[in-house]
Design a protein around this motif. Sequence first.
Motif, PDB file in Angstrom:
ATOM      1  N   CYS A 189       0.820  -1.222   0.000  1.00  0.00           N
ATOM      2  CA  CYS A 189       0.000   0.000   0.000  1.00  0.00           C
ATOM      3  C   CYS A 189       0.852   1.269   0.000  1.00  0.00           C
ATOM      4  CB  CYS A 189      -0.949  -0.028   1.194  1.00  0.00           C
ATOM      5  SG  CYS A 189      -2.104   1.369   1.224  1.00  0.00           S
ATOM      6  N   PRO A 190       1.850   1.426   0.828  1.00  0.00           N
ATOM      7  CA  PRO A 190       2.687   2.648   0.754  1.00  0.00           C
ATOM      8  C   PRO A 190       3.340   2.820  -0.611  1.00  0.00           C
ATOM      9  CG  PRO A 190       3.096   1.500   2.809  1.00  0.00           C
ATOM     10  CD  PRO A 190       2.236   0.598   1.997  1.00  0.00           C
ATOM     11  N   CYS A 191       3.710   1.767  -1.210  1.00  0.00           N
ATOM     12  CA  CYS A 191       4.327   1.874  -2.547  1.00  0.00           C
ATOM     13  C   CYS A 191       3.321   2.417  -3.542  1.00  0.00           C
ATOM     14  CB  CYS A 191       4.852   0.504  -2.976  1.00  0.00           C
ATOM     15  SG  CYS A 191       6.198  -0.119  -1.946  1.00  0.00           S
ATOM     16  N   ILE A 192       2.108   1.912  -3.457  1.00  0.00           N
ATOM     17  CA  ILE A 192       1.093   2.384  -4.411  1.00  0.00           C
ATOM     18  C   ILE A 192       0.788   3.859  -4.165  1.00  0.00           C
ATOM     19  CG2 ILE A 192      -1.292   2.097  -5.142  1.00  0.00           C
ATOM     20  CD1 ILE A 192      -1.022  -0.880  -4.489  1.00  0.00           C
ATOM     21  N   LEU A 193       0.635   4.281  -2.884  1.00  0.00           N
ATOM     22  CA  LEU A 193       0.363   5.696  -2.572  1.00  0.00           C
ATOM     23  C   LEU A 193       1.490   6.585  -3.044  1.00  0.00           C
ATOM     24  CD1 LEU A 193      -1.153   5.337   1.023  1.00  0.00           C
ATOM     25  CD2 LEU A 193      -2.369   5.778  -1.113  1.00  0.00           C
ATOM     26  N   PHE A 194       2.724   6.139  -2.875  1.00  0.00           N
ATOM     27  CA  PHE A 194       3.868   6.929  -3.326  1.00  0.00           C
ATOM     28  C   PHE A 194       3.861   7.099  -4.837  1.00  0.00           C
ATOM     29  CE2 PHE A 194       8.338   7.158  -4.635  1.00  0.00           C
ATOM     30  CZ  PHE A 194       8.694   8.369  -4.011  1.00  0.00           C
ATOM     31  N   LEU A 195       3.498   6.053  -5.567  1.00  0.00           N
ATOM     32  CA  LEU A 195       3.426   6.152  -7.027  1.00  0.00           C
ATOM     33  C   LEU A 195       2.307   7.108  -7.442  1.00  0.00           C
ATOM     34  CD1 LEU A 195       3.942   2.407  -8.107  1.00  0.00           C
ATOM     35  CD2 LEU A 195       5.539   4.307  -8.380  1.00  0.00           C
ATOM     36  N   LEU A 207       1.156   9.668  -5.718  1.00  0.00           N
ATOM     37  CA  LEU A 207       1.629  11.015  -5.411  1.00  0.00           C
ATOM     38  C   LEU A 207       2.554  11.536  -6.494  1.00  0.00           C
ATOM     39  CD1 LEU A 207       1.738  13.427  -3.448  1.00  0.00           C
ATOM     40  CD2 LEU A 207       3.587  12.223  -2.231  1.00  0.00           C
ATOM     41  N   LEU A 208       3.462  10.697  -6.955  1.00  0.00           N
ATOM     42  CA  LEU A 208       4.374  11.111  -8.033  1.00  0.00           C
ATOM     43  C   LEU A 208       3.604  11.435  -9.296  1.00  0.00           C
ATOM     44  CD1 LEU A 208       7.375   8.610  -7.607  1.00  0.00           C
ATOM     45  CD2 LEU A 208       7.311  11.043  -7.043  1.00  0.00           C
ATOM     46  N   CYS A 268       1.355  15.576 -13.024  1.00  0.00           N
ATOM     47  CA  CYS A 268       0.206  16.179 -13.735  1.00  0.00           C
ATOM     48  C   CYS A 268       0.076  17.671 -13.399  1.00  0.00           C
ATOM     49  CB  CYS A 268      -1.084  15.442 -13.370  1.00  0.00           C
ATOM     50  SG  CYS A 268      -1.132  13.752 -13.998  1.00  0.00           S
ATOM     51  N   LEU A 269       0.257  18.072 -12.115  1.00  0.00           N
ATOM     52  CA  LEU A 269       0.180  19.481 -11.724  1.00  0.00           C
ATOM     53  C   LEU A 269       1.270  20.290 -12.399  1.00  0.00           C
ATOM     54  CD1 LEU A 269      -0.623  19.135  -7.913  1.00  0.00           C
ATOM     55  CD2 LEU A 269      -2.168  19.895  -9.729  1.00  0.00           C
ATOM     56  N   TYR A 270       2.462  19.733 -12.461  1.00  0.00           N
ATOM     57  CA  TYR A 270       3.568  20.426 -13.114  1.00  0.00           C
ATOM     58  C   TYR A 270       3.260  20.634 -14.594  1.00  0.00           C
ATOM     59  CZ  TYR A 270       8.150  21.174 -15.166  1.00  0.00           C
ATOM     60  OH  TYR A 270       9.205  21.662 -15.902  1.00  0.00           O
TER      61      TYR A 270
END
Length: 1018
Positions: free
Chosen positions: A962-968, A970-971, A976-978
């Motif tokens: 789960c942390p790996c998926i959340l980190f991906l 977020l990236l 997308c915002l950039y």
Amino acid sequence: MAHILHVASLFLLLTKLSIGQREVTVQKGPLFRAEGYSVSIACNVIGHQGPSKQHFQWSVYLPTAPTQEIQIISTLDATFTYALYAQQVRSGGIYVERIRGNSVLLHIAKVQLKDSGEYECHTPNTDKKYYGSYSAKTRLIVIPDTLSATMSPQTLSKKEGEALELTCEASKATAQHTHLSVTWYLTQDGEGRQATEIISLSKDFTLIPGPSFTKRFAAGEVQLHKLGVATFRLAIRSLQPSDQGQLFCEATEWIQDPDETWTLITRKQTDRTTLRIQASVLDFQVNITAQSMVTPGNPLELVCLVVGSGRDPQLQGVWLFNGNEVAHIDARGVLDLKRDYRERASQGQLQVSKLNPKAFCLKIFSVGPEDEGTYSCAVEEVVRTQTGSWHVLQRKQSPDSCVHLRNPAARNVALSTKSKQQAVWEGEALTLLCKADGAKSPLSVEWWHFPQSQMQPELVAGMDQDGTVQLGTSYKERNNHGNTRLEKIDWATFQLEIAPTAVTDSGIYDCWVSERSQNQARDRSWTQRLTVTVKSLESSLQVKLMSRHPQVTLANTFGLSCIVEAGFSHLGVPLTVTWQFQPARSQVFHPLVRIAHNGTVEWGAFLSQFQKKTKVSQSSLYSQLLIHDATEEEAGVYRCQVEVYSRNPLDTSGPARASAISHPLMIVITLPENKLRVNSSSQVEEIFINSNTDIECSILSQSTGDLHLAITWYFSPMSMNATWLTILKMDQTNVIKYGDEFRTPQRKQKFHAEKVSQDLFQLHILSVEESDQGKYLCAVEEWLLSTNGTWCKLGEKKSGATELKLRPTGSKVRVSKVYWTENATEHREAAIRCSMESSGSPASLFSVMWFRSREHSGRNMLVHLQYDGLLEYGDEGLRGHVSCYRASPTDFVLKLHRVEIEDSGMYWCKVTEWQPHSSPGMWVSQASDESQHVVFPVLPSELTFLSRICSSTPLLYFLFICPCILFLLLLISLFCLYHKARELSALRLKAQKEKPLWIDMKGAEDWMAMRREEEEDN
């Protein structure tokens, strides 16, 4: 010359192959030779290097100066010779004869007494180094010539048939041991004075006649007698004219050399006696025999016979025709013909010969008009003169014999077969006889054949009057694989033979006989015909296949008989038999063996062991297969194929003339009857602990045949619900294999099997313990080994159980209980205790075995604490997880270092008491006891937060992934915002650039609107 050949043969015997070391050899001495005769000494070198042609140097050491070398002759250096022998070498009195490159002979033509000495043969070195011998010596001793041979010269006149005796004196005075041979010779006049040997007494005292006197010697007419020491008498009982000439005697002295060969050393001849023989003349008569009437073309034979005269006269004959000489044959058989008859003889038309010493023959093979007339013969008795010519002693002439020619007449012709049968079998020889009658005369013949359903004849063969045979075109081609032969049996009978025949040879045969007439322009002919039928072999060929035992017991022998039935069985035609086999569950026949008509046997490759176990026998119309040691692979369908071939040896490679296949025959292989019986009675055996015992397996009966037995021993412990365990198995090849529970070295030493006899097997148990109590039985299997190497099981029987019990020994072990001190928790240590009621005798030692039984698994031994303190693990994987020790004299502890859930189960212990044996250092088991089975549960340990997480695999995966998926995610959001920010910035910049243009365009639009309003007002 004989002496040289004798020395050369000795020299060849001395020659041998040697490699590496040079060796020079000469004839072994001493050599005794007579003065005035030739001497030859052989020298040979072997083992030399360099060129194959070696050089030789001969020297001598004379008795007057034994150490002084006198050089005689060399093959290398012409100046090698000393002055003492220079003259003899130059004149050829001394020379060296080379036999081969490494062999020579030294020849001294006329040896003298002064030539005695030690002769040395030396070979100059051609090797890279000196190695071996380079010279050899032999001793030559020259002795005086003491041989004498004398006979008084004389001239004798004898008559034919009288006797003759001549005496020769031959003696010797040699000090050495020598032998004497005496030979009588005859030199006839006019033969270049070449002496002919009459008879000789050899050196080994054997009488040997000369080649011309062998028959007379065998008849006792020629003899040689030794009278006294030096007198030899020649006796001829009946002289013949050929004995005329000069007779003399020759004496030869022989000596044996050290190599045991005999060598001629002296020879002497006597004076000659001249013998004249007067031949006896006896009166004789001459008769002639001949046919008075001869048919033209037939042979004419005239024989001239001499009646009377001497026993072996020398006669020559003369043939006369109408008073003129036409042929002359002298006493030696030399023939002289006149010109016309010489030409006819060279063409083979006539022959003049001498049948025996008193009979002469004139034969004309084909009489013609020119041979009609008067014949006579003259015989002359002759004797050879001193000049070699023939002298006529008397001449006699026979009466005249008149020969007339017979005129030809009409003839009849008869045609038949030699067997008197007009039908023959295909391949059989067809022999036709065509016979003409009438007067004897030269005849010619032609044979014609009208095939069935054909009107046009074809020429088979023809024969001219001179015997020349011509074959027809088609029959010339057939002669490559057969034989068409036309023969003349006699002057009027002609035989035509066609072999082998074919079906196409059926039909009508015509025989045309022709006679050539002397006074007619054309020949006269007569004919006869005969119908012949050639029967096909295929139409009469039948094959039957039989077997007395179509159902065969495994490993037994069965036979198959292939019987040929045919109407032509009397012909003895060659047969080829092929045995075929179709295995079970197959549709294809495979060749097993082929017995060809020429005697060769070809084996098929389908059944690998078939040839080794099969006997093949075959006669003219019968073939048999005898198959031993039947196996299951021989089960199937059999059949035999028969092919008939021609009897003609020239047509052995041709195709079969007929073929037939038998009906199929099924052969079934069955197992033999199982007669195996094993003693099935049960029994109980009580023995003391630590004693040895034997369990017997008795076989009451077995099946017949060469069978092998396999024995398996089983054991069932005393505990309840115990299963049968395999102790060991001794298979049919006597290989022993232990069961899984009995493979330890201790178990293998305790249990071993023995074959006592063919029907008795034993299981030996050493040092019986309490754990060995239980039931024992054996299982017996019968096996049969087939020739192809496979085993077949015939049956199996089990024996009755033998229960083995231990007798009480007075020592008892009591295990009171098994318990654990506290509840077992997972991942912690746990201890299980086993207690005895008493500590036993002070001299006793105890061992303990811990067992565990879990669900879905059998009984397993965990660890064994032996009486000497050593630990033995049932599974090496338990080492480090389980340990065992003795806590007190009555307590044993099983310790589990890290308990797992899998350690749950039933636990119990077995304690055994051991006491010392009479043998030093040996302990024996006295008694044992097992505890009750107790349940050992394992509780799971209390879970902490981390342990709960670590113990839950899905939760662990969730917390990690789960942390790996959340980190991906977020990236991705940041990216997308950039990207959106950059797009907005680009749009803002573009809007700033487009604003002035928008303002200008708006002003222009206002001006255009005002302009339109002004135009409307106007």
